[in-house]
Write a protein that holds these residues in place. Structure first.
Motif, PDB file in Angstrom:
ATOM      1  N   GLN A  41     -21.401 -56.412 -35.221  1.00 39.00           N
ATOM      2  CA  GLN A  41     -19.969 -56.681 -35.133  1.00 39.00           C
ATOM      3  C   GLN A  41     -19.429 -55.127 -35.180  1.00 39.00           C
ATOM      4  O   GLN A  41     -18.217 -55.024 -35.064  1.00 39.00           O
ATOM      5  N   ASN A  42     -20.075 -54.236 -35.113  1.00 41.14           N
ATOM      6  CA  ASN A  42     -19.761 -52.924 -35.201  1.00 41.14           C
ATOM      7  C   ASN A  42     -18.582 -52.540 -36.521  1.00 41.14           C
ATOM      8  O   ASN A  42     -17.545 -51.976 -36.387  1.00 41.14           O
ATOM      9  N   ALA A  43     -18.833 -53.329 -37.500  1.00 43.58           N
ATOM     10  CA  ALA A  43     -18.049 -53.260 -38.807  1.00 43.58           C
ATOM     11  C   ALA A  43     -18.590 -52.222 -39.631  1.00 43.58           C
ATOM     12  O   ALA A  43     -19.888 -51.708 -39.755  1.00 43.58           O
ATOM     13  N   PRO A  44     -17.940 -51.596 -40.646  1.00 40.48           N
ATOM     14  CA  PRO A  44     -18.384 -50.658 -41.430  1.00 40.48           C
ATOM     15  C   PRO A  44     -19.337 -50.892 -42.564  1.00 40.48           C
ATOM     16  O   PRO A  44     -19.199 -51.942 -42.992  1.00 40.48           O
ATOM     17  N   VAL A  45     -20.360 -49.897 -42.647  1.00 37.58           N
ATOM     18  CA  VAL A  45     -21.547 -50.083 -43.442  1.00 37.58           C
ATOM     19  C   VAL A  45     -21.539 -48.912 -44.328  1.00 37.58           C
ATOM     20  O   VAL A  45     -21.586 -47.594 -43.753  1.00 37.58           O
ATOM     21  N   PHE A  46     -21.793 -49.187 -45.609  1.00 43.10           N
ATOM     22  CA  PHE A  46     -22.034 -47.935 -46.588  1.00 43.10           C
ATOM     23  C   PHE A  46     -23.390 -48.267 -47.463  1.00 43.10           C
ATOM     24  O   PHE A  46     -23.366 -49.371 -48.131  1.00 43.10           O
ATOM     25  N   HIS A  47     -24.092 -47.117 -47.370  1.00 43.93           N
ATOM     26  CA  HIS A  47     -25.488 -47.393 -48.017  1.00 43.93           C
ATOM     27  C   HIS A  47     -25.113 -46.503 -49.539  1.00 43.93           C
ATOM     28  O   HIS A  47     -24.866 -45.359 -49.266  1.00 43.93           O
ATOM     29  N   ILE A  48     -25.438 -47.082 -50.698  1.00 52.00           N
ATOM     30  CA  ILE A  48     -25.363 -46.266 -51.821  1.00 52.00           C
ATOM     31  C   ILE A  48     -26.611 -46.039 -52.384  1.00 52.00           C
ATOM     32  O   ILE A  48     -27.495 -46.939 -52.421  1.00 52.00           O
ATOM     33  N   THR A  79     -22.751 -44.395 -43.447  1.00 48.55           N
ATOM     34  CA  THR A  79     -22.241 -43.417 -44.513  1.00 48.55           C
ATOM     35  C   THR A  79     -23.097 -43.720 -45.568  1.00 48.55           C
ATOM     36  O   THR A  79     -23.703 -45.040 -45.928  1.00 48.55           O
ATOM     37  N   VAL A  80     -24.040 -42.839 -46.180  1.00 49.69           N
ATOM     38  CA  VAL A  80     -24.982 -42.763 -47.134  1.00 49.69           C
ATOM     39  C   VAL A  80     -24.082 -42.066 -48.435  1.00 49.69           C
ATOM     40  O   VAL A  80     -23.822 -40.824 -48.142  1.00 49.69           O
ATOM     41  N   MET A  81     -24.052 -42.575 -49.669  1.00 44.07           N
ATOM     42  CA  MET A  81     -23.487 -41.911 -50.569  1.00 44.07           C
ATOM     43  C   MET A  81     -24.726 -41.979 -51.781  1.00 44.07           C
ATOM     44  O   MET A  81     -24.877 -43.068 -52.327  1.00 44.07           O
ATOM     45  N   ALA A  82     -24.769 -41.022 -52.573  1.00 41.72           N
ATOM     46  CA  ALA A  82     -25.478 -40.898 -53.506  1.00 41.72           C
ATOM     47  C   ALA A  82     -24.735 -40.784 -55.034  1.00 41.72           C
ATOM     48  O   ALA A  82     -23.596 -40.171 -55.043  1.00 41.72           O
ATOM     49  N   LYS A  83     -25.352 -41.385 -56.030  1.00 45.93           N
ATOM     50  CA  LYS A  83     -24.644 -41.641 -57.092  1.00 45.93           C
ATOM     51  C   LYS A  83     -25.413 -41.154 -58.417  1.00 45.93           C
ATOM     52  O   LYS A  83     -26.831 -41.523 -58.085  1.00 45.93           O
ATOM     53  N   ASN A  84     -25.172 -41.208 -59.438  1.00 45.98           N
ATOM     54  CA  ASN A  84     -26.261 -41.045 -60.525  1.00 45.98           C
ATOM     55  C   ASN A  84     -25.744 -41.967 -61.700  1.00 45.98           C
ATOM     56  O   ASN A  84     -26.301 -41.867 -62.702  1.00 45.98           O
ATOM     57  N   VAL A  85     -24.828 -42.766 -61.554  1.00 41.41           N
ATOM     58  CA  VAL A  85     -24.305 -43.887 -62.595  1.00 41.41           C
ATOM     59  C   VAL A  85     -24.334 -45.057 -62.009  1.00 41.41           C
ATOM     60  O   VAL A  85     -24.651 -45.301 -60.675  1.00 41.41           O
ATOM     61  N   ASN A  86     -23.910 -46.186 -62.677  1.00 43.99           N
ATOM     62  CA  ASN A  86     -23.788 -47.422 -62.125  1.00 43.99           C
ATOM     63  C   ASN A  86     -22.809 -47.657 -61.106  1.00 43.99           C
ATOM     64  O   ASN A  86     -23.435 -48.513 -59.899  1.00 43.99           O
ATOM     65  N   SER A  87     -21.786 -47.155 -61.148  1.00 39.10           N
ATOM     66  CA  SER A  87     -20.903 -47.688 -60.171  1.00 39.10           C
ATOM     67  C   SER A  87     -20.868 -46.891 -58.771  1.00 39.10           C
ATOM     68  O   SER A  87     -20.961 -45.625 -58.831  1.00 39.10           O
ATOM     69  N   GLY A  88     -20.832 -47.414 -57.670  1.00 41.43           N
ATOM     70  CA  GLY A  88     -20.667 -46.986 -56.466  1.00 41.43           C
ATOM     71  C   GLY A  88     -19.465 -46.082 -56.162  1.00 41.43           C
ATOM     72  O   GLY A  88     -19.333 -45.466 -55.372  1.00 41.43           O
ATOM     73  N   PHE A  89     -18.516 -46.301 -56.852  1.00 40.57           N
ATOM     74  CA  PHE A  89     -17.186 -45.694 -57.039  1.00 40.57           C
ATOM     75  C   PHE A  89     -17.189 -44.366 -57.616  1.00 40.57           C
ATOM     76  O   PHE A  89     -16.203 -43.464 -57.599  1.00 40.57           O
ATOM     77  N   ILE A  90     -18.249 -44.013 -58.679  1.00 38.47           N
ATOM     78  CA  ILE A  90     -17.759 -43.137 -59.572  1.00 38.47           C
ATOM     79  C   ILE A  90     -18.608 -41.933 -58.995  1.00 38.47           C
ATOM     80  O   ILE A  90     -19.864 -42.202 -58.811  1.00 38.47           O
ATOM     81  N   GLY A  91     -18.051 -40.635 -58.706  1.00 36.57           N
ATOM     82  CA  GLY A  91     -18.831 -39.426 -58.111  1.00 36.57           C
ATOM     83  C   GLY A  91     -19.009 -39.589 -56.798  1.00 36.57           C
ATOM     84  O   GLY A  91     -19.793 -38.920 -56.283  1.00 36.57           O
ATOM     85  N   THR A  92     -18.232 -40.534 -55.963  1.00 35.32           N
ATOM     86  CA  THR A  92     -18.549 -40.792 -54.577  1.00 35.32           C
ATOM     87  C   THR A  92     -17.216 -40.737 -53.794  1.00 35.32           C
ATOM     88  O   THR A  92     -16.110 -40.907 -54.702  1.00 35.32           O
ATOM     89  N   ASP A  93     -17.145 -40.730 -52.688  1.00 36.96           N
ATOM     90  CA  ASP A  93     -15.750 -41.032 -51.884  1.00 36.96           C
ATOM     91  C   ASP A  93     -15.649 -42.548 -51.406  1.00 36.96           C
ATOM     92  O   ASP A  93     -14.970 -42.632 -50.415  1.00 36.96           O
ATOM     93  N   LEU A  94     -16.531 -43.261 -52.056  1.00 35.12           N
ATOM     94  CA  LEU A  94     -16.286 -44.773 -51.437  1.00 35.12           C
ATOM     95  C   LEU A  94     -14.989 -45.403 -51.395  1.00 35.12           C
ATOM     96  O   LEU A  94     -14.756 -45.663 -50.226  1.00 35.12           O
ATOM     97  N   GLU A  95     -14.324 -45.217 -52.510  1.00 34.86           N
ATOM     98  CA  GLU A  95     -12.867 -45.950 -52.278  1.00 34.86           C
ATOM     99  C   GLU A  95     -12.041 -45.169 -50.950  1.00 34.86           C
ATOM    100  O   GLU A  95     -11.573 -45.772 -50.507  1.00 34.86           O
TER     101      GLU A  95
END
Length: 183
Positions: A41-48, A79-95
C-alpha cells in the motif's frame, strides 16, 4: 486511510533462552504479513529496535543479537529508530515523524506484549493517535514475569500476553487479529 505500521523490537535477541518460554510462535510471521501489506500500500512503516543498557541482556549491543529479524528487516527508505527504554516514543523522533507524515492512525505489533509493546501503545494513545494492536503479531515470555512478590504460581506466557492485552483493549487500543487488519 491505512495509517502507519510500527514494528517493535522484533529482534534476534528474543530467540535467546534468557527470556524463558513464550507464547505465540507465529508472532513474527504475522508481523511479516502486516509488513508486506503495508509495503504493498506504500504506507509508512517504522521499525523500533531495542538497544539495552543492561550488560547481560541479549538485547545489549555488546551481545551481538540486536539485529531485526530477517523476515521483518527494513528496506531502504523505511525508518529504523533505536531506543533503550520501553517506549518507542522516548529518546526517538517517532512522534515527530508520525506527525510529519500526517499519521493519525497507527497499527502496532512486536515484542514483548507486556513491556515495549504495551508502553508504546499506551503512549501512542495518550499522544492522541488511534491505535490498533495486533494481538497475534505480538508475544510474551515467562521470564518477563517475576511473581516472587506474591503467593501462587507464576503465570504462563499466554496468561501474561492476555492480561496485557486485556488492559490495553478499549482504553488505549483496539485489539484485533492479523486477518482482521488484512481484510
Amino acid at each position: 486511510m491505512l495509517g502507519a505500521l510500527i514494528l517493535i523490537d522484533i529482534q534476534e535477541g528474543f530467540d535467546d533462552p534468557f527470556w524463558g518460554t513464550r507464547n505465540n510462535p507465529d508472532a513474527e510471521a504475522n508481523a511479516a504479513r502486516l509488513l508486506t501489506h503495508w509495503r504493498a500500500q506504500n504506507a509508512p512503516v517504522f521499525h523500533i529496535q531495542h538497544l539495552s543498557t543492561t550488560p547481560d541482556s541479549p538485547l545489549n549491543p555488546d551481545g551481538g543479537l540486536v539485529a531485526l529479524k530477517s523476515m521483518v528487516s527494513p528496506r531502504e527508505g523505511e525508518t529504523v529508530m533505536a531506543k533503550n527504554v520501553n517506549s518507542g516514543f522516548i529518546g526517538t523522533d517517532l512522534e515527530k515523524m508520525l506527525r510529519k507524515h500526517g499519521v493519525e492512525r497507527i497499527t502496532i505489533c512486536g515484542l514483548t506484549t507486556p513491556h515495549c509493546v504495551s508502553t508504546t501503545t499506551r503512549m501512542a494513545a495518550n499522544l492522541g493517535f488511534d491505535v490498533t494492536l495486533v494481538h497475534d503479531a505480538c508475544a510474551a515470555f515467562t521470564g518477563n514475569a517475576d511473581s516472587a512478590w506474591r503467593d501462587g504460581p507464576a503465570p504462563s506466557a499466554e496468561d501474561i500476553h492476555t492480561a496485557a492485552l486485556d488492559q490495553l483493549n478499549g482504553e488505549f487500543a483496539t485489539v484485533v487479529p492479523t486477518d482482521q487488519v488484512l481484510a
